[in-house]
Design a protein around this motif. Structure first.
Motif, PDB file in Angstrom:
ATOM      1  N   ALA A 114       0.850  -1.187   0.000  1.00  0.00           N
ATOM      2  CA  ALA A 114       0.000   0.000   0.000  1.00  0.00           C
ATOM      3  C   ALA A 114       0.883   1.234   0.000  1.00  0.00           C
ATOM      4  CB  ALA A 114      -0.933   0.013   1.210  1.00  0.00           C
ATOM      5  N   LYS A 139      -3.899  -0.637  -2.059  1.00  0.00           N
ATOM      6  CA  LYS A 139      -4.551   0.592  -1.609  1.00  0.00           C
ATOM      7  C   LYS A 139      -3.590   1.764  -1.717  1.00  0.00           C
ATOM      8  CE  LYS A 139      -8.187   2.473   0.554  1.00  0.00           C
ATOM      9  NZ  LYS A 139      -9.558   2.462   0.004  1.00  0.00           N
ATOM     10  N   PHE A 141      -3.394   5.539  -0.058  1.00  0.00           N
ATOM     11  CA  PHE A 141      -3.912   6.543   0.873  1.00  0.00           C
ATOM     12  C   PHE A 141      -3.208   7.865   0.580  1.00  0.00           C
ATOM     13  CE2 PHE A 141      -4.301   2.497   3.146  1.00  0.00           C
ATOM     14  CZ  PHE A 141      -5.632   2.544   3.557  1.00  0.00           C
ATOM     15  N   TYR A 179      -6.146   0.937   8.955  1.00  0.00           N
ATOM     16  CA  TYR A 179      -5.979  -0.073   7.906  1.00  0.00           C
ATOM     17  C   TYR A 179      -5.696  -1.447   8.510  1.00  0.00           C
ATOM     18  CZ  TYR A 179      -4.530  -2.147   3.468  1.00  0.00           C
ATOM     19  OH  TYR A 179      -4.443  -2.938   2.346  1.00  0.00           O
ATOM     20  N   ARG A 183      -8.177  -4.516   7.882  1.00  0.00           N
ATOM     21  CA  ARG A 183      -7.708  -5.711   7.170  1.00  0.00           C
ATOM     22  C   ARG A 183      -7.776  -6.949   8.056  1.00  0.00           C
ATOM     23  NH1 ARG A 183      -8.013  -7.437   3.501  1.00  0.00           N
ATOM     24  NH2 ARG A 183      -6.004  -8.209   2.712  1.00  0.00           N
TER      25      ARG A 183
END
Length: 264
Positions: A114, A139, A141, A179, A183
């Motif tokens: 990520a 992901k 961010f 996160y 997750r």
């Protein structure tokens, strides 16, 4: 954020034991790429620099607002979307970045990736897609950004938070904690075995305070994150529980991650 490709990759690894997975978080500016994306796009201006009044308008902790003014000024000066895209795509990767991503690509069953960055979504996705590596990241961010009908790139803050150490628009520790919790729930209660955080800047310090003893922070050698972590290790050791491995090239990180895989 590259979700369709990621869904296909996920289907290939459904039978892998999730509890053996690791999480790797990357900063973007001066970590994935070798300079600040904000500085790089300024070179798309006719005179390739900002006026003093605009530079001096920056206020501590309000960089996102400053960049909103910069992007508005660039639109006023006639800098097009194509010019911004070209400037972003020309940014070189950090040394050894491609080797690191190739290693992680070859071990997708072990590592989830990520990006956590105070840049913006347009810059990051543009660069990752140009480099052909966007699909590796589950992901991203970062601060929202999109072009309006007039061709101006509009930038927004990522979120609001209560952390006093971070810029008003982003606390990376809040992102990391949320996160990890989300997750773990999605993975049926199974947490990541280890978390690896790769960065360079002062705003990468806060998320390292959430890392545990089995986790690792990778500060870019001789950059602010590295110097500040060394100071914390010396003066406030209780505030930093993770191990620290500095890097000058992505291959330094590869060497460490190879050792981690061999431990299993």
């Amino acid at each position: 954020m590259c979700i369709s490709t990621l869904e296909r990759l996920s289907n290939l690894t459904l039978d892998m034991p999730q509890e053996q997975r690791f999480l790797v978080l990357f900063d973007f500016d001066e970590t994935i790429i070798n300079e600040s994306s904000d500085d790089a796009v300024v070179r798309a201006l006719p005179d390739q620099q900002l006026p003093d009044w605009l530079i001096n308008s920056y206020r501590e902790g309000r960089y996102n607002e400053h960049m909103q003014r910069v992007l508005a000024y660039m639109a006023e000066r006639g800098v097009s979307k194509d010019a911004i895209q070209s400037a972003v795509e020309k940014i070189p990767p950090s040394p050894g970045l491609h080797e690191l991503l190739q290693f992680l690509r070859n071990h997708q069953q072990d590592f989830e990736l990520a990006v956590v960055s105070d840049a913006n979504m347009y810059f990051i996705k543009t660069w990752l897609e140009s480099a052909g590596v966007c699909h590796l990241f589950r992901k991203i961010f970062t601060n929202p950004a999109s072009f309006d009908a007039s061709g101006q790139l509009l930038l927004l803050p990522f979120h609001s938070h209560l952390c006093k150490r971070c810029p008003d628009n982003m606390c990376k520790q809040v992102i990391l904690r949320d996160y990890l919790a989300g997750r773990q729930k999605e993975r049926g209660g199974v947490a990541f075995q280890r978390v690896f955080y790769i960065g360079d800047g002062a705003n990468d310090i806060c998320p390292t305070q959430a890392l545990g003893p089995r986790d690792t922070a990778f500060p870019r050698r001789d950059f602010p994150m590295h110097r500040l972590l060394l100071e914390i290790q010396e003066s406030q050791p209780a505030n930093f529980k993770a191990s620290m491995v500095s890097w000058a090239t992505g291959e330094d990180i590869v060497d460490y991650l190879k050792e981690v895989l061999e431990e299993r």
